[in-house]
Design an enzyme around this catalytic site. Structure first.
Site, PDB file in Angstrom:
ATOM      1  N   ASP A 127      15.586   7.866  62.271  1.00  0.00           N
ATOM      2  CA  ASP A 127      14.396   8.308  61.522  1.00  0.00           C
ATOM      3  C   ASP A 127      14.306   9.838  61.524  1.00  0.00           C
ATOM      4  O   ASP A 127      13.227  10.412  61.467  1.00  0.00           O
ATOM      5  CB  ASP A 127      13.127   7.677  62.100  1.00  0.00           C
ATOM      6  CG  ASP A 127      12.869   8.076  63.550  1.00  0.00           C
ATOM      7  OD1 ASP A 127      13.829   8.482  64.228  1.00  0.00           O
ATOM      8  OD2 ASP A 127      11.712   7.989  64.002  1.00  0.00           O
ATOM      9  N   GLU A 128      15.469  10.486  61.592  1.00  0.00           N
ATOM     10  CA  GLU A 128      15.532  11.949  61.540  1.00  0.00           C
ATOM     11  C   GLU A 128      16.048  12.411  60.177  1.00  0.00           C
ATOM     12  O   GLU A 128      17.029  11.860  59.660  1.00  0.00           O
ATOM     13  CB  GLU A 128      16.458  12.492  62.639  1.00  0.00           C
ATOM     14  CG  GLU A 128      15.907  12.283  64.049  1.00  0.00           C
ATOM     15  CD  GLU A 128      16.845  12.813  65.119  1.00  0.00           C
ATOM     16  OE1 GLU A 128      16.347  13.190  66.192  1.00  0.00           O
ATOM     17  OE2 GLU A 128      18.070  12.836  64.872  1.00  0.00           O
TER      18      GLU A 128
END
Length: 209
Positions: A127-128
């Site tokens: 989720d970066e």
């Protein structure tokens, strides 16, 4: 009569040879086109994230390196915004990976709407995400984009089976102030992002005031 017969036969053979050559050429052309399309697909797969269609780390490294070289000559600035979602893990754990994937796709669309065509939106992993902003005159322009991202990500996400909220923490590294190459800039931005998380999340931070 014999001459006419031979001429006809020769004409038929020539016509047959021409048809064979034309068909062979056409097949060759189809094969070349097919290979070119396949190469294009393979190249895209190597440089883009499968889930979101965004650029991946490979393309980020390439674009960041070439941006640094260009901006050095032009005396302009580059910003690297390292973004980590706040609250994604609980959505993923409570509602499953399909909903998690759907959320990541929606985040990708929102991030793309925050930048110009000349900028690059990257799914760094999990989720970066990373935003590469080019052609900047001051860090205020990067701050403006960061504020836009924070506002947009905090708006409700209407997914197929749930409505949910997440936030994000953003670390911002500036070229040339924070590093001379892609590794340095990413390291600074990543470190700053973790500092934002530790300080209470949902904000952005520069290396220098």
């Amino acid at each position: 009569k014999m001459v006419l017969q031979v001429a006809t036969q020769v004409g038929v053979i020539i016509l047959f040879v021409i048809i064979v050559i034309v068909m062979w050429n056409r097949r060759l052309q189809i094969e070349i086109t097919r290979r070119e399309q396949l190469e294009k697909i393979m190249k895209h797969m190597a440089t883009h994230d499968e889930l979101t269609g965004l650029a991946n780390r490979v393309l980020l490294k390439d674009r960041l390196t070439s941006s640094i070289a260009f901006h050095q000559r032009q005396s302009l600035q580059v910003a690297v915004l390292f973004i980590d979602l706040d609250g994604f893990k609980s959505v993923n754990d409570n509602h499953g990976h399909d909903i998690g994937d759907e959320l990541l796709q929606e985040v990708a669309l929102r991030l793309q709407s925050c930048v110009r065509k000349s900028d690059t939106v990257v799914r760094f992993g999990g989720d970066e995400f990373v935003l590469l902003l080019t052609g900047l005159h001051s860090k205020n322009e990067a701050a403006y984009v960061a504020e836009k991202v924070l506002r947009l990500i905090q708006k409700e996400f209407k997914l197929s089976s749930i409505n949910t909220h997440v936030g994000c923490s953003i670390g911002i590294a500036m070229f040339p102030d924070d590093g001379a190459d892609d590794n340095e800039l990413l390291k600074v931005a990543d470190t700053l992002m973790y500092k934002v998380k530790a300080a209470g999340k949902n904000h952005y931070m520069f290396n220098r005031p």
